[in-house]
Motif scaffolding. Sequence first.
Motif, PDB file in Angstrom:
ATOM      1  N   ILE A 216     -20.120  14.592   7.156  1.00  0.00           N
ATOM      2  CA  ILE A 216     -19.497  14.769   8.668  1.00  0.00           C
ATOM      3  C   ILE A 216     -18.057  14.811   8.380  1.00  0.00           C
ATOM      4  O   ILE A 216     -17.434  15.983   8.755  1.00  0.00           O
ATOM      5  CB  ILE A 216     -19.758  13.732   9.517  1.00  0.00           C
ATOM      6  CG1 ILE A 216     -21.225  13.627   9.969  1.00  0.00           C
ATOM      7  CG2 ILE A 216     -18.787  13.932  10.516  1.00  0.00           C
ATOM      8  CD1 ILE A 216     -21.535  14.787  10.792  1.00  0.00           C
ATOM      9  N   LEU A 217     -17.554  14.025   7.204  1.00  0.00           N
ATOM     10  CA  LEU A 217     -16.033  14.231   7.119  1.00  0.00           C
ATOM     11  C   LEU A 217     -15.664  15.559   6.249  1.00  0.00           C
ATOM     12  O   LEU A 217     -14.733  16.036   6.509  1.00  0.00           O
ATOM     13  CB  LEU A 217     -15.658  12.827   6.197  1.00  0.00           C
ATOM     14  CG  LEU A 217     -15.832  11.572   6.812  1.00  0.00           C
ATOM     15  CD1 LEU A 217     -15.478  10.376   5.719  1.00  0.00           C
ATOM     16  CD2 LEU A 217     -14.947  11.492   8.062  1.00  0.00           C
ATOM     17  N   LEU A 218     -16.572  15.561   5.417  1.00  0.00           N
ATOM     18  CA  LEU A 218     -16.263  17.067   4.614  1.00  0.00           C
ATOM     19  C   LEU A 218     -16.564  18.234   5.592  1.00  0.00           C
ATOM     20  O   LEU A 218     -15.773  19.213   5.552  1.00  0.00           O
ATOM     21  CB  LEU A 218     -17.345  17.091   3.546  1.00  0.00           C
ATOM     22  CG  LEU A 218     -17.002  16.195   2.236  1.00  0.00           C
ATOM     23  CD1 LEU A 218     -18.177  16.440   1.346  1.00  0.00           C
ATOM     24  CD2 LEU A 218     -15.542  16.500   1.673  1.00  0.00           C
ATOM     25  N   ARG A 219     -17.257  18.268   6.577  1.00  0.00           N
ATOM     26  CA  ARG A 219     -17.447  19.110   7.315  1.00  0.00           C
ATOM     27  C   ARG A 219     -16.357  19.374   8.519  1.00  0.00           C
ATOM     28  O   ARG A 219     -15.677  20.432   8.608  1.00  0.00           O
ATOM     29  CB  ARG A 219     -18.675  18.788   8.404  1.00  0.00           C
ATOM     30  CG  ARG A 219     -19.017  20.291   9.226  1.00  0.00           C
ATOM     31  CD  ARG A 219     -20.255  19.609  10.118  1.00  0.00           C
ATOM     32  NE  ARG A 219     -20.552  20.820  11.076  1.00  0.00           N
ATOM     33  CZ  ARG A 219     -21.309  20.693  12.162  1.00  0.00           C
ATOM     34  NH1 ARG A 219     -22.293  19.523  12.168  1.00  0.00           N
ATOM     35  NH2 ARG A 219     -21.646  21.445  13.099  1.00  0.00           N
ATOM     36  N   ALA A 220     -15.725  18.119   8.928  1.00  0.00           N
ATOM     37  CA  ALA A 220     -14.498  18.038   9.676  1.00  0.00           C
ATOM     38  C   ALA A 220     -13.506  18.559   8.800  1.00  0.00           C
ATOM     39  O   ALA A 220     -12.540  19.234   9.421  1.00  0.00           O
ATOM     40  CB  ALA A 220     -14.202  16.825  10.141  1.00  0.00           C
ATOM     41  N   PHE A 221     -13.395  18.066   7.621  1.00  0.00           N
ATOM     42  CA  PHE A 221     -12.165  18.701   6.642  1.00  0.00           C
ATOM     43  C   PHE A 221     -12.395  20.385   6.589  1.00  0.00           C
ATOM     44  O   PHE A 221     -11.113  21.217   6.753  1.00  0.00           O
ATOM     45  CB  PHE A 221     -12.470  18.332   5.228  1.00  0.00           C
ATOM     46  CG  PHE A 221     -11.498  18.743   4.378  1.00  0.00           C
ATOM     47  CD1 PHE A 221     -10.058  18.373   4.396  1.00  0.00           C
ATOM     48  CD2 PHE A 221     -11.869  19.540   3.309  1.00  0.00           C
ATOM     49  CE1 PHE A 221      -9.201  18.852   3.410  1.00  0.00           C
ATOM     50  CE2 PHE A 221     -10.917  20.188   2.383  1.00  0.00           C
ATOM     51  CZ  PHE A 221      -9.446  19.571   2.328  1.00  0.00           C
ATOM     52  N   ALA A 222     -13.380  21.100   6.325  1.00  0.00           N
ATOM     53  CA  ALA A 222     -13.702  22.204   6.105  1.00  0.00           C
ATOM     54  C   ALA A 222     -13.227  22.895   7.439  1.00  0.00           C
ATOM     55  O   ALA A 222     -12.422  23.919   7.515  1.00  0.00           O
ATOM     56  CB  ALA A 222     -15.014  22.530   6.002  1.00  0.00           C
ATOM     57  N   SER A 223     -13.647  22.585   8.623  1.00  0.00           N
ATOM     58  CA  SER A 223     -13.386  23.044   9.969  1.00  0.00           C
ATOM     59  C   SER A 223     -11.952  23.043  10.289  1.00  0.00           C
ATOM     60  O   SER A 223     -11.427  24.288  10.729  1.00  0.00           O
ATOM     61  CB  SER A 223     -14.155  22.469  10.957  1.00  0.00           C
ATOM     62  OG  SER A 223     -15.381  22.720  10.962  1.00  0.00           O
ATOM     63  N   VAL A 420     -14.534  23.694   0.243  1.00  0.00           N
ATOM     64  CA  VAL A 420     -14.420  24.076   1.688  1.00  0.00           C
ATOM     65  C   VAL A 420     -15.288  25.478   1.797  1.00  0.00           C
ATOM     66  O   VAL A 420     -16.140  25.468   2.877  1.00  0.00           O
ATOM     67  CB  VAL A 420     -13.037  24.607   2.162  1.00  0.00           C
ATOM     68  CG1 VAL A 420     -12.809  25.343   3.317  1.00  0.00           C
ATOM     69  CG2 VAL A 420     -12.194  23.328   2.088  1.00  0.00           C
ATOM     70  N   THR A 421     -15.259  26.219   0.642  1.00  0.00           N
ATOM     71  CA  THR A 421     -16.254  27.357   0.924  1.00  0.00           C
ATOM     72  C   THR A 421     -17.521  27.017   0.872  1.00  0.00           C
ATOM     73  O   THR A 421     -18.502  27.570   1.717  1.00  0.00           O
ATOM     74  CB  THR A 421     -15.942  28.332  -0.202  1.00  0.00           C
ATOM     75  OG1 THR A 421     -14.488  28.627  -0.377  1.00  0.00           O
ATOM     76  CG2 THR A 421     -16.776  29.535  -0.220  1.00  0.00           C
TER      77      THR A 421
END
Length: 608
Positions: A216-223, A420-421
Amino acid sequence: MFSSIKRLLIGRPLKSHELGEQKLNKTKALAILSSDALSSVAYGPEQILIVLFTISSAAFWYSIPIAVGILILLTALILSYRQIIYAYPHGGGAYVVSKSNLGENAGLIAGGSLLVDYILTVAVSVSSGTDAITSAFPALHGYNVEIAITFVIFITILNLRGVTESASVLSYPVYLFVLALFILIAVGIYKIVTGGVSPQLHTPIGTPVAGISLFILLRAFASGSSALTGVEAISNAIPNFKDPAPKNAAKTLMAMGALLAILFSGIVFLAYYYGISPSEKVTVVSQIAEDTFGRNFIYFFIQGTTALILVLAANTGYSAFPLLAVNLAKDKFIPRMFLIRGDRLGYSNGIIILGIASILLIIAFHATTEHLIPLYAIGVFLPFTLSQSGMMVKWLREKPKGWVPKFIANTTGAAISFTVTFIFLITKFSQVWPILIFLPIIVYLFHRIRKHYKAVGDQLSLKTCESPVTIKGNVMIVPVAGMTHVVENTLNYVKSLSPDQIIAVYVAFDREAEKQFEEKWKTWQPDVRLVTLYSYYRSIINPLRKFVDIVEHKASEGNYRVTVVIPQFIPKKGWHNFLHNQSSLLIRTFLLYRRNVVVATVPYHLKK
């Protein structure tokens, strides 16, 4: 008439030596090349909160460490692109870096991604700005597409007028937006410091949150990293800067990075402290502004400048797309038309193609392009990854003095950009899968275009061993539709060339008319041989084409060349052409592709 309209819209043509006057100073360049990156502050922090909100509002405190991670990535990107500006001062950015250090295909992937991404930049930015306007005026909601297209046409015309003129107009809204957000952040922090905002509105940093995970944290970071789109634009547009261009571009890049960091950090912090939750109807920036000022003049000033910069963020695409296209065209991967400067010394073909492609995208997606934003973001982070990796290879290969810190910065940027990619590919696959299809297709087309240019160059070069064909004489065929001054003018011209043989060809649809024409011809032009062809299916082209092929076959045996000379009358006014069949144009179009046939047109200008 067309010239007058063109002059009105675009302005007087500029001489080539005036090119230096069309270069940008740092102030104007910062405005037009940073508008995409700065505008992302309006939606980047919101993207973080949207992901965290899937857990609960208690997870919003994670936006602070996530923002810190994004700022680290921003720092790595800014430092890397600063190095790219000095290492590759002629522009090209990720395309040139990747091609030089990682190979041709890596460069084409980066270049193709950015070309598509700049089209998406225009479509997404204009559509987002249109949404902001129609949200304020709901009665206009049904005209989203028309409004968005109008904005694209306006920005296209503005850019066709020249870089400096578009910068002069567009710099004011960008700086007004920056001023508005600085006021918002400063007043918001002042209210927090003076106790004007209750600390009960947010969850304290470090509070345990059930259900939170690394994914979830990585997804928020990417967004949230979508706020970094547009960072690469300055490195692509170095030729637009006044001399010394690399130095001015580097300073502008650092200024953009500083502004983006301050604005992004300020909005994230205020959103966290105010306990703002993302809403479909009201943006995060709007909620912060309303909580800070209420619905007064300052609030509407912030909303107005935000809507305006979302539209004008499209101008980053207009600044970077043509120059990237120039680099690809120089390497013969896209048509040479992109190398041509227009009346105002801008690369007008690139500007026009970008405008048309953006309008088609807006129409196709009805100006609602939210689901294109992940594709838009991955289209940037893929070149980010390639450019950072390319610079890593460059430092490892060359090892100049002080290369280690540069290598570390690029390695950090490459690792985070790749992460991120990868996250976008995993979490947004249903929205970004088209990139796995269109990128290979684009790279394939690039190679096909270059192969064509190479084949053409090989065949045109005088260095090739192909021996020239000796031409002994000329057989001239004149298609005739009647006995008129047009035909007479053509026959007189052909006779003046003293060819070996002249053949007039008449295609008849009626046997009786065929006989009558032959009899009149003998009286009118007894010294010119006439061949009549009867067409069973009322076609002029097919009988004439077959006849030309037969004559050409016989003539080539004796090294004679066949020339088809087409009579054509030119009306006094252009619109008169629509009143005629344009048979001469059709004949010329079909015969141009006959390998050993020369096609010529003799015009006869009408006076009335």
